[in-house]
Design an enzyme around this catalytic site. Structure first.
Site, PDB file in Angstrom:
ATOM      1  N   GLN A 105       2.067  10.087  11.143  1.00 52.49           N
ATOM      2  CA  GLN A 105       2.221  10.725   9.869  1.00 52.49           C
ATOM      3  C   GLN A 105       2.178   9.866   8.612  1.00 52.49           C
ATOM      4  O   GLN A 105       2.592  10.539   7.606  1.00 52.49           O
ATOM      5  CB  GLN A 105       3.817  11.575   9.966  1.00 52.49           C
ATOM      6  CG  GLN A 105       3.739  12.440  11.116  1.00 52.49           C
ATOM      7  CD  GLN A 105       5.130  12.856  11.460  1.00 52.49           C
ATOM      8  OE1 GLN A 105       5.617  14.108  11.021  1.00 52.49           O
ATOM      9  NE2 GLN A 105       5.827  12.111  12.247  1.00 52.49           N
ATOM     10  N   ASP A 108      -0.211   4.853   5.373  1.00 54.92           N
ATOM     11  CA  ASP A 108      -0.549   3.570   4.787  1.00 54.92           C
ATOM     12  C   ASP A 108      -1.629   2.787   5.387  1.00 54.92           C
ATOM     13  O   ASP A 108      -1.755   1.413   5.262  1.00 54.92           O
ATOM     14  CB  ASP A 108       0.695   2.634   5.130  1.00 54.92           C
ATOM     15  CG  ASP A 108       1.457   2.856   6.360  1.00 54.92           C
ATOM     16  OD1 ASP A 108       0.767   2.936   7.341  1.00 54.92           O
ATOM     17  OD2 ASP A 108       2.725   2.941   6.361  1.00 54.92           O
ATOM     18  N   HIS A 123      -1.741  13.214   8.156  1.00 51.39           N
ATOM     19  CA  HIS A 123      -1.561  13.560   7.042  1.00 51.39           C
ATOM     20  C   HIS A 123      -2.490  12.687   5.899  1.00 51.39           C
ATOM     21  O   HIS A 123      -2.229  12.522   4.447  1.00 51.39           O
ATOM     22  CB  HIS A 123       0.082  13.142   6.309  1.00 51.39           C
ATOM     23  CG  HIS A 123       1.031  14.102   6.987  1.00 51.39           C
ATOM     24  ND1 HIS A 123       2.342  13.513   7.243  1.00 51.39           N
ATOM     25  CD2 HIS A 123       0.646  15.259   7.774  1.00 51.39           C
ATOM     26  CE1 HIS A 123       2.548  14.535   8.106  1.00 51.39           C
ATOM     27  NE2 HIS A 123       1.872  15.536   8.343  1.00 51.39           N
ATOM     28  N   CYS A 181     -12.089  13.512 -12.486  1.00 53.93           N
ATOM     29  CA  CYS A 181     -13.206  12.861 -11.540  1.00 53.93           C
ATOM     30  C   CYS A 181     -14.247  12.539 -12.633  1.00 53.93           C
ATOM     31  O   CYS A 181     -14.752  13.254 -13.534  1.00 53.93           O
ATOM     32  CB  CYS A 181     -13.613  14.137 -10.909  1.00 53.93           C
ATOM     33  SG  CYS A 181     -15.215  13.835  -9.931  1.00 53.93           S
ATOM     34  N   CYS A 184     -17.432  15.374 -12.243  1.00 56.43           N
ATOM     35  CA  CYS A 184     -17.356  16.602 -12.807  1.00 56.43           C
ATOM     36  C   CYS A 184     -15.996  17.107 -13.667  1.00 56.43           C
ATOM     37  O   CYS A 184     -15.948  18.219 -13.968  1.00 56.43           O
ATOM     38  CB  CYS A 184     -17.087  17.675 -11.488  1.00 56.43           C
ATOM     39  SG  CYS A 184     -15.684  17.708 -10.461  1.00 56.43           S
TER      40      CYS A 184
END
Length: 304
Positions: A105, A108, A123, A181, A184
């Site tokens: 979960q 890192d 995750h 971004c 876009c």
């Protein structure tokens, strides 16, 4: 119940020997020795306000300003984190043939750095960012470097590190310039499942496929309070698989556990690995490796 390190390590080694294809799920506890703070205390309660919600991040520029300004200060805890003894021990268990799949979960990537190969980042991963419109991706350090250039006054601030690259920084964030971004102009977000978001289906299905091949579940350093991890313990219980937990506190799955050790992770895991190594050496002296022994047992039981 609380146990001594030696007793817990011995019992964990026995559990692994009896269930040699483990589906392992890990949480923040395996990375606290790496200098990354965790979210919850031993009773499973929040130590600090809950993390940002996906919907809030997407809907509010001010939320994103606060998030990225704090991350500019706090992400160094993730960037500079070193693998812990718990990461090393779990990688050793995989190398010894005891891990069918490790589902973490954490975001890192320390399991991979420690040498674990059968890993699903349930995750996501904090070292990548992704455009929520066109799916453009870039490395997190590149985004931080650009935002440090855009926000020199914030780049020199210091604050106490918080979980997942956050920092306990409170100030006026309204002047912080967020990088959009470059392709876009859409919203860039860490490639991480936030609260209120959902785990991608392919990730969830891959984790389930590994569970279907496992002999037992071992939860390490996690309270399992988040449903995305707890759901697999419920499924394992429905399948009749033993579920064991090694952590310092309670878990959401306490009622489902067949074994529980409330003890420090690294010493117990290290002790268990040593016990298993001694067991493998004993088998090797008789001309039969433990991996061959397990493979033979699998064939005799009709397993693939």
């Amino acid at each position: 119940m609380e146990k001594s390190v030696a007793q817990a390590g011995f019992e964990l080694a026995r559990f692994i020997e009896q269930h040699p294809r483990l589906w392992v799920i890990t949480g923040a506890g395996v990375s606290t020795d790496s200098g990354i703070p965790d979210y919850r205390d031993a009773s499973g309660q929040w130590k600090r306000p809950p993390p940002v919600q996906h919907g809030d991040f997407m809907a509010s520029l001010s939320v994103r300003q606060r998030y990225w300004a704090r991350a500019l200060v706090g992400f160094k805890a993730l960037r500079e984190a070193q693998i812990s003894g718990a990461h090393q021990a779990l990688a050793a268990l995989e190398a010894m043939g005891f891990v069918e799949l490790l589902v973490t979960q954490n975001v890192d990537r320390l399991h991979q750095r420690a040498g674990s190969k059968r890993v699903i980042d349930l995750h996501g991963r904090a070292d990548m960012v992704k455009c929520m419109t066109c799916h453009y991706q870039m490395m997190r350090h590149a985004m931080h470097s650009e935002m440090a250039r855009m926000n020199p006054a914030f780049a020199v601030l210091n604050a106490t590190h918080a979980p997942d690259g956050d920092a306990d920084l409170e100030t006026d964030f309204s002047t912080f310039h967020v990088l959009d971004c470059p392709r876009c102009g859409g919203i860039l977000k860490p490639d991480v499942v936030y609260y209120g978001d959902v785990v991608p289906a392919e990730r969830r299905q891959a984790a389930q496929a590994g569970l279907n091949k496992a002999d037992a579940v071992l939860a390490v350093g996690t309270s399992l309070m988040v449903f995305s991890g707890y759901r697999f313990c419920r499924e394992a219980h429905a399948m009749g698989l033993p579920i064991a937990s090694l952590s310092l506190g309670v878990t959401r799955a306490d009622a489902l556990l067949s074994h529980q050790w409330r003890a420090p992770l690294t010493p117990v895991l290290t002790h268990a690995v040593k016990q298993l190594t001694l067991g493998q050496r004993a088998l090797d002296t008789h001309g039969l490796s433990s991996s061959q022994n397990r493979q033979g047992a699998s064939r005799s039981s009709g397993s693939a």
